[in-house]
Write a protein that holds these residues in place. Sequence first.
Motif, PDB file in Angstrom:
ATOM      1  N   ASN A 284     137.695 -31.418  65.258  1.00 30.35           N
ATOM      2  CA  ASN A 284     137.357 -31.470  66.689  1.00 30.35           C
ATOM      3  C   ASN A 284     136.195 -30.530  67.005  1.00 30.35           C
ATOM      4  OD1 ASN A 284     139.404 -33.297  67.170  1.00 30.35           O
ATOM      5  ND2 ASN A 284     140.906 -31.726  67.744  1.00 30.35           N
ATOM      6  N   GLU A 285     136.232 -29.334  66.424  1.00 25.36           N
ATOM      7  CA  GLU A 285     135.149 -28.369  66.666  1.00 25.36           C
ATOM      8  C   GLU A 285     133.817 -28.885  66.125  1.00 25.36           C
ATOM      9  OE1 GLU A 285     136.083 -24.364  65.397  1.00 25.36           O
ATOM     10  OE2 GLU A 285     138.195 -24.672  65.884  1.00 25.36           O
ATOM     11  N   ILE A 286     133.845 -29.480  64.936  1.00 23.62           N
ATOM     12  CA  ILE A 286     132.627 -30.047  64.341  1.00 23.62           C
ATOM     13  C   ILE A 286     132.057 -31.148  65.230  1.00 23.62           C
ATOM     14  CG2 ILE A 286     131.800 -31.519  62.461  1.00 23.62           C
ATOM     15  CD1 ILE A 286     131.889 -28.829  61.404  1.00 23.62           C
ATOM     16  N   ASN A 287     132.920 -32.005  65.751  1.00 23.43           N
ATOM     17  CA  ASN A 287     132.452 -33.114  66.611  1.00 23.43           C
ATOM     18  C   ASN A 287     131.819 -32.588  67.898  1.00 23.43           C
ATOM     19  OD1 ASN A 287     133.237 -35.108  64.827  1.00 23.43           O
ATOM     20  ND2 ASN A 287     135.286 -35.334  65.719  1.00 23.43           N
ATOM     21  N   ILE A 288     132.389 -31.535  68.463  1.00 19.00           N
ATOM     22  CA  ILE A 288     131.818 -30.933  69.677  1.00 19.00           C
ATOM     23  C   ILE A 288     130.442 -30.344  69.374  1.00 19.00           C
ATOM     24  CG2 ILE A 288     132.075 -29.019  71.323  1.00 19.00           C
ATOM     25  CD1 ILE A 288     135.139 -29.483  71.119  1.00 19.00           C
ATOM     26  N   LYS A 310     128.372 -24.939  59.669  1.00 20.47           N
ATOM     27  CA  LYS A 310     128.461 -24.544  58.259  1.00 20.47           C
ATOM     28  C   LYS A 310     129.664 -23.633  58.029  1.00 20.47           C
ATOM     29  CE  LYS A 310     125.700 -22.086  54.775  1.00 20.47           C
ATOM     30  NZ  LYS A 310     126.471 -20.845  54.784  1.00 20.47           N
ATOM     31  N   LYS A 311     129.886 -22.691  58.938  1.00 21.36           N
ATOM     32  CA  LYS A 311     131.018 -21.774  58.805  1.00 21.36           C
ATOM     33  C   LYS A 311     132.344 -22.539  58.825  1.00 21.36           C
ATOM     34  CE  LYS A 311     132.980 -17.559  60.804  1.00 21.36           C
ATOM     35  NZ  LYS A 311     132.845 -16.537  61.866  1.00 21.36           N
ATOM     36  N   ILE A 312     132.471 -23.479  59.737  1.00 24.47           N
ATOM     37  CA  ILE A 312     133.707 -24.268  59.831  1.00 24.47           C
ATOM     38  C   ILE A 312     133.903 -25.103  58.565  1.00 24.47           C
ATOM     39  CG2 ILE A 312     134.860 -26.141  61.081  1.00 24.47           C
ATOM     40  CD1 ILE A 312     133.380 -25.080  63.612  1.00 24.47           C
ATOM     41  N   THR A 313     132.819 -25.725  58.106  1.00 26.02           N
ATOM     42  CA  THR A 313     132.897 -26.558  56.905  1.00 26.02           C
ATOM     43  C   THR A 313     133.278 -25.733  55.685  1.00 26.02           C
ATOM     44  OG1 THR A 313     131.182 -27.992  57.820  1.00 26.02           O
ATOM     45  CG2 THR A 313     131.660 -28.229  55.482  1.00 26.02           C
TER      46      THR A 313
END
Length: 541
Positions: A284-288, A310-313
């Motif tokens: 969800n964060e990546i999509n936002i 990148k950090k989330i991934t």
Amino acid sequence: MFLTTILKMKMKMKMKMKIFKSPLPRILLSVSVSVSVLLLLLLSSIHNSDVIANTDTTSLAANNILYTEYKNLNKINDDITLFDQSSLINAIKGGTIHIEKVPAGKMIEFMFNVGKVNSLLRLFFNNKIVTKIYGSYNDLEICTESKLAFIRDILNFDLDIKQGIPAKLDAEFQLKYGKTIDQFKTRNEIFARKYTNEEVSRILQNFSVKENQVISCATSRTRIKENIDINKNVSLINKTIGGQANKFNVWRLFGQVENIDTEGTEGRENKNQSNVQSILNARNEINILKSKLEMVESNENRQPIIDNMKKITDTVILRSLALLQQGSTMVVHRLAPVDYHHIHFPFSKGKILSRKEASEKIQQKLKSNPNISKEFTECYQDIINNLQVIDKNNTKKNSQAQIHLDGSYLSVNPHATNSEALTYNPLTENVRDVLIMDTPVGIVPMVIIGAAGVGKNVINLEADQELKMGDNLAHFEFGGSSVVMFLPKDSVVPLKETAKAMKLKYSVPDRLNEKRHLETYVEMGQPLFKIQDSLSLQNTK
């Protein structure tokens, strides 16, 4: 000469302090410099007798750090797995087991005791600012006398400084490291000395290394744990962990810090739910962030969004990597200041994977693992599909060879990794870099961990570079440090001496019911495992 280097450091810091307009940063910086000077004075006073191992049993106590050497394991009877008080003393006197002498050992031991004063000392000495300043000190050019003092006191060479550079020692440096002592300008250069390719070849030849073996990647004190359960806290010294003290947990090592009880059936279910929820939140964060990226035109404003993506991934890749370590064999290398501090590739062939390649291979493993939910695997796929977007828009030119995790700069000495003053083990809390390796046994993560006094972990190669056994991967700047590597379940068999080392324990002096595993000192290039025949056969086809 020491005072001269301190003055040089202060002059450099004064120049930097001019940029601060507010008095608070100046005060904090002054305090850090003062603490660093105290640390330098402490470490500079260490003499050779505080570093070498010894066989003195008169002061044998529970706080002693004991180890054996791989080359001496054949001297220990195969039926011995536990040294009681009597046999332990005899083994120390006979030179089979050593008592490690630690630079500033008494202070480190005091620092990691329970107490408010001890906690304040840890806060001062084991923080990023002091470590960076100490690293800068070790980058200053030094005279020949200081070089020889460093080689004597820290690297444990027996020499008389007043007689100048011994010809034999100079020739040894030239042979092993390709440089004479005079060609090394700073302490960090001496500390980070690197074996020449010819020396690495000589080492592997002397150990008669075979293609189907896995060697030690470092010269270190080593512990090996088989069949790791990622949902349990691991005791590195086989000591019952009291309450919340000094937890070593695979999840935390890979940067997953949520506080969830993972013990037992209910705990495992909690962890499974947490994994799925975490990866759903990440998607969800990546999509936002992707939506925000489409609305921003300038590269300058897009870069912070890319950094967050990148950090989330990276967090998702590491969480998935941790998930795959169930049942693996964990090899923990502890490097003391006296040791050679380069890390070398331990397999016959392979490479360091880029994020994209690593994420794709991890995905294949997730799909084939019946214990990992379909929902988790599908979310993972959605997230890693964004790596192309990240790479395309990323204006920062940094290596793709490692995933960096920021952290503390605690000591990795057993006084710290066995301290009941810490909630979590320093190995899971310190700054670290994760290399994901493609090897003959599959995906192998290697976690390179910094420590107190270590200015930085330096990765010496790029992703996708083809590697052979003994190729240089990374090195540490001054200080002790650690490397943790995970070998896939059922992929290797310990060699005879390795299997013996894994079983050796001793009764702790003054603590009747406590048993501890012995660390084993191994040299870089020493064969530790044989690759399973089925995997060796696969790799020859």
